[in-house]
Design an enzyme around this catalytic site. Structure first.
Site, PDB file in Angstrom:
ATOM      1  CG  HIS A   1      11.980  12.737   1.833  1.00  0.00           C
ATOM      2  ND1 HIS A   1      12.347  12.456   3.476  1.00  0.00           N
ATOM      3  CD2 HIS A   1      10.616  12.685   1.908  1.00  0.00           C
ATOM      4  CE1 HIS A   1      11.266  11.976   3.865  1.00  0.00           C
ATOM      5  NE2 HIS A   1      10.341  12.083   3.077  1.00  0.00           N
TER       6      HIS A   1
ATOM      7  CG  ASP B   1      22.822 -18.910   2.022  1.00  0.00           C
ATOM      8  OD1 ASP B   1      22.254 -17.919   1.518  1.00  0.00           O
ATOM      9  OD2 ASP B   1      23.828 -18.779   2.606  1.00  0.00           O
TER      10      ASP B   1
ATOM     11  CD1 TRP C   1       7.831  10.693  -5.462  1.00  0.00           C
ATOM     12  CD2 TRP C   1       8.500   8.789  -6.083  1.00  0.00           C
ATOM     13  NE1 TRP C   1       6.673   9.728  -5.417  1.00  0.00           N
ATOM     14  CE2 TRP C   1       7.416   8.493  -5.820  1.00  0.00           C
ATOM     15  CE3 TRP C   1       9.300   7.653  -6.554  1.00  0.00           C
ATOM     16  CZ2 TRP C   1       6.502   7.285  -6.018  1.00  0.00           C
ATOM     17  CZ3 TRP C   1       8.575   6.507  -6.648  1.00  0.00           C
ATOM     18  CH2 TRP C   1       7.475   6.452  -6.617  1.00  0.00           C
TER      19      TRP C   1
ATOM     20  CB  SER D   1      20.259  -3.927  -6.765  1.00  0.00           C
ATOM     21  OG  SER D   1      20.071  -4.388  -5.430  1.00  0.00           O
ATOM     22  CB  SER D   2      14.891  -4.182  -7.330  1.00  0.00           C
ATOM     23  OG  SER D   2      15.054  -3.399  -6.421  1.00  0.00           O
TER      24      SER D   2
ATOM     25  CG  HIS E   1      -1.144   1.503  -8.107  1.00  0.00           C
ATOM     26  ND1 HIS E   1      -1.282   2.537  -6.874  1.00  0.00           N
ATOM     27  CD2 HIS E   1      -1.403   0.576  -7.322  1.00  0.00           C
ATOM     28  CE1 HIS E   1      -2.125   2.037  -6.211  1.00  0.00           C
ATOM     29  NE2 HIS E   1      -2.106   0.759  -6.218  1.00  0.00           N
TER      30      HIS E   1
ATOM     31  CD  GLU F   1       8.627   0.693  -5.895  1.00  0.00           C
ATOM     32  OE1 GLU F   1       8.802  -0.194  -6.449  1.00  0.00           O
ATOM     33  OE2 GLU F   1       9.343   1.018  -4.772  1.00  0.00           O
TER      34      GLU F   1
ATOM     35  CE1 TYR G   1      -1.868  -2.168  -2.521  1.00  0.00           C
ATOM     36  CE2 TYR G   1      -1.803  -1.183  -4.897  1.00  0.00           C
ATOM     37  CZ  TYR G   1      -2.301  -1.508  -3.478  1.00  0.00           C
ATOM     38  OH  TYR G   1      -3.644  -0.763  -3.353  1.00  0.00           O
TER      39      TYR G   1
ATOM     40  CB  SER H   1       0.410 -12.072   8.101  1.00  0.00           C
ATOM     41  OG  SER H   1      -0.360 -11.146   7.442  1.00  0.00           O
TER      42      SER H   1
ATOM     43  CG  HIS I   1      -5.068   5.381  -9.022  1.00  0.00           C
ATOM     44  ND1 HIS I   1      -5.415   4.474  -8.053  1.00  0.00           N
ATOM     45  CD2 HIS I   1      -3.804   5.825  -8.825  1.00  0.00           C
ATOM     46  CE1 HIS I   1      -4.284   3.892  -7.607  1.00  0.00           C
ATOM     47  NE2 HIS I   1      -3.406   4.630  -7.835  1.00  0.00           N
ATOM     48  CG  HIS I   2      -0.855   7.727  -9.304  1.00  0.00           C
ATOM     49  ND1 HIS I   2      -0.525   7.876  -8.060  1.00  0.00           N
ATOM     50  CD2 HIS I   2      -1.169   6.518  -9.255  1.00  0.00           C
ATOM     51  CE1 HIS I   2      -0.420   7.181  -7.288  1.00  0.00           C
ATOM     52  NE2 HIS I   2      -0.520   5.954  -8.123  1.00  0.00           N
TER      53      HIS I   2
ATOM     54  CB  THR J   1      -7.072  -3.849   1.626  1.00  0.00           C
ATOM     55  OG1 THR J   1      -6.222  -3.861   0.068  1.00  0.00           O
ATOM     56  CG2 THR J   1      -5.819  -3.249   2.521  1.00  0.00           C
TER      57      THR J   1
ATOM     58  CE  LYS K   1      -2.868  -9.192   2.097  1.00  0.00           C
ATOM     59  NZ  LYS K   1      -2.132 -10.334   2.760  1.00  0.00           N
TER      60      LYS K   1
ATOM     61  NE  ARG L   1       3.110  15.892  -3.481  1.00  0.00           N
ATOM     62  CZ  ARG L   1       3.345  14.338  -3.810  1.00  0.00           C
ATOM     63  NH1 ARG L   1       2.106  14.140  -4.893  1.00  0.00           N
ATOM     64  NH2 ARG L   1       4.295  13.717  -3.865  1.00  0.00           N
TER      65      ARG L   1
HETATM   66 CU   CU1 Z   1      -1.461   4.296  -7.193  1.00  0.00          CU
END
Ligand code: CU1
Length: 530
Positions: free
Chosen positions: A81, A110, A146, A173-174, A257, A259, A261, A272, A306-307, A332, A335, A454
């Site tokens: 998932h 293009d 994941w 690809s990315s 991390h 990722e 963002y 925006s 922080h993880h 943040t 924004k 979890r």
């Molecule tokens: Cu993070």
């Protein structure tokens, strides 16, 4: 083109100019619109697939006791998932938006590298087949979560190798997509379109593309080391061989991390652009929006641990990563303030895209606040690996990334299809999603604070009520997405014609009327400034 052929009278030129049709149009696609469309359909397919897995998870957790799945298979469900939603649904979804909108918004014909664009997309379906195919090999899909933490990855079957290979391909690809986006934005802007005049979606994607190029190779390194640990006798993450399993976490989250963002900055860009149009005001604080986006991107590189507050890091380390993380709340907050200030005293209307944008601001901000709570080391040590974290990142990724994509889809569907979408369907889709999203994920805060971990297939009686509520919400949310599919198909098939620049429509035939002159940053194709 046909006019040119006619003028010169070379009939055979028409054959050469003939665009491929049928399946060739898609397989050989080199134009940004067809490729964008394929990205978006791929993303939506993955979203439904990952959603089905989520409903499997919520079915098992509907009541205590094991009813449908073995715990090992349950863990495969949570892993797949996550991987499908992150790498299959959200990231390609935003690349689809980028393909469609960036050339239009900067006045480019293009994308810079049209054939590489084709290759970037067509890497994805085989990667997705590999990823999903891991369910069907001996040992099944990875059951690691994941994050594919070592040393658990060593114990997985060949499904792990398929997932690693899939991630490598999706990463390639990315990276190619990002090179394309950066090159297009930096080299192909219309005359007069300086960087600080670019629409916000373009800005956020420019910064996101740099993030992608910086961190996708880091993920590739981590999973390559996992691969060699599994098959070639290395011990990168194996303590018995002199390695360190915690090093995997450091490398993974140095990717992971930023990722986060990567999955939210393009959403900021979409919001925006929606908010000013339906507020009939220019975006408040455009320059500060750009600087805030860049600040978030830079800070995202110094917060990864922080993880890892519970891995036994020194208190000085905990303090550094705690304060660095909390610092991100400043840009943040800028924004969110700017979006609210844009709406302030505007003549607001609440068509579907605006509903999604306001829903985003409201509910994503909640996810931001719970992020601050998770960032505090003393609290995080209590709630690490509980449902509080699951609640937090679903507020960020569903109410954040996904809601913004829905808003963007309704916002630009008239541009893409030439038809207005069905406002009634859009509003039903929004309100049902908004309600069921909160029914699903809000109770998870309580479950987490009460200590429910979890990635477990079962739980004691004390967690029964909130889990049942969450599962009912999940099915409601899942079914509501069929309304979106209906609305999109209906819009593609027909409906009232959208005007060339439907934001500026004045004649009352269209619902979105913007007093002229429209704010500059909402123009799709910018005026040429000499
Ligand atoms: Cu993070």
């Amino acid at each position: 083109m046909s006019a040119i052929v006619h003028d010169h009278g070379h009939a055979h030129d028409a054959a050469h100019d003939h665009a491929p049709s049928g399946w060739r149009r898609w397989l050989y696609a080199t134009n940004h619109k067809d490729i964008g469309t394929m990205y978006l359909w791929f993303s939506f397919t993955m979203f439904l697939s990952g959603g089905v897995l989520a409903l499997g998870i919520r079915s098992e957790l509907f009541q205590p006791g094991l009813q449908i799945f073995e715990p090992q298979f349950f863990n495969q469900l949570t892993t797949m998932h996550g991987l499908i939603m992150v790498f299959g649904a959200i990231m390609p979804g935003f690349v689809g938006f980028a393909n469609w909108q960036i050339p239009l918004q900067i006045g480019a014909p293009d994308m810079a590298f049209a054939r590489m664009n084709n290759f970037s997309f067509w890497l994805l379906p085989p990667a997705a087949l590999l990823l999903v195919g891991s369910f069907f090999v001996p040992g099944g899909a990875p059951a690691t979560g994941w994050t594919v933490y070592a040393p658990l990855t060593v114990q997985m079957g060949m499904g792990m190798d398929m997932a690693i290979f899939a991630l490598h391909i999706m990463g390639a690809s990315s990276i190619m997509g990002s090179i394309n986006i950066i090159t297009t934005i930096l080299n192909m802007r219309a005359p007069g379109m300086t960087l600080m005049k670019m629409p916000m979606f373009v800005w956020t994607w420019l910064i996101t593309a740099y993030l992608l190029i910086a961190v996708m190779p880091v993920l590739a390194g981590a999973i390559t080391m996992t691969l060699t640990d599994r098959h070639f006798g290395t011990s990168f993450f194996n303590a018995a061989g002199g390695g360190d399993p915690v090093m995997f976490q450091h490398i993974f989250w140095f990717f992971g991390h930023p990722e986060v963002y990567i999955m939210i900055l393009p959403a900021f860009g979409i919001v925006s652009q929606i908010v000013p149009v339906f507020s009939r005001k220019p975006l408040f604080g455009y320059a500060s929006m750009v600087y805030a986006t860049a600040s978030i991107a830079i800070l995202s590189f110094i917060v990864w641990a922080h993880h890892m507050f519970t891995t036994g890091m020194p208190v000085t380390g905990q303090l550094f990563f705690m304060y660095a993380t909390m610092l991100i709340a400043v840009p943040t907050g800028v924004k969110i303030f700017n979006w609210l200030a844009t709406m302030w005293k505007g003549s607001l209307t609440f068509e579907t895209p605006m509903l999604w944008a306001i829903g985003f601001i409201f509910v994503f901000t909640m996810g931001g606040f719970t992020g601050l709570i998770c960032a505090m080391a003393p609290i995080d040590i209590q709630i690490q690996d509980t449902y509080y974290v699951v609640a937090h990142f679903h507020y960020v990724l569903v109410a954040g990334s996904l809601f913004a994509m829905f808003g963007g889809a309704y916002f630009w569907l008239p541009k893409w299809t030439g038809h207005m979408y069905d406002e009634k369907l859009g509003k039903w889709h929004f309100w049902l999603s908004m309600i069921f999203f909160n029914v699903t994920f809000f109770p998870m805060h309580f479950l987490g604070l009460a200590g429910m971990p979890r990635r477990y297939a079962d739980y004691p009686m004390q967690f029964a009520d909130f889990n049942m509520v969450a599962s009912i919400g999940a099915f409601g949310f899942g079914l509501s997405q069929l309304i979106f599919l209906w609305a999109v198909l209906k819009c593609i098939k027909g409906g009232p014609k959208a005007k060339e620049n439907y934001f500026d429509a004045q004649d009352g035939g269209l619902e979105w009327t913007v007093p002229s002159p429209a704010p500059f940053h909402t123009f799709e194709t910018p005026p040429v400034v000499k």
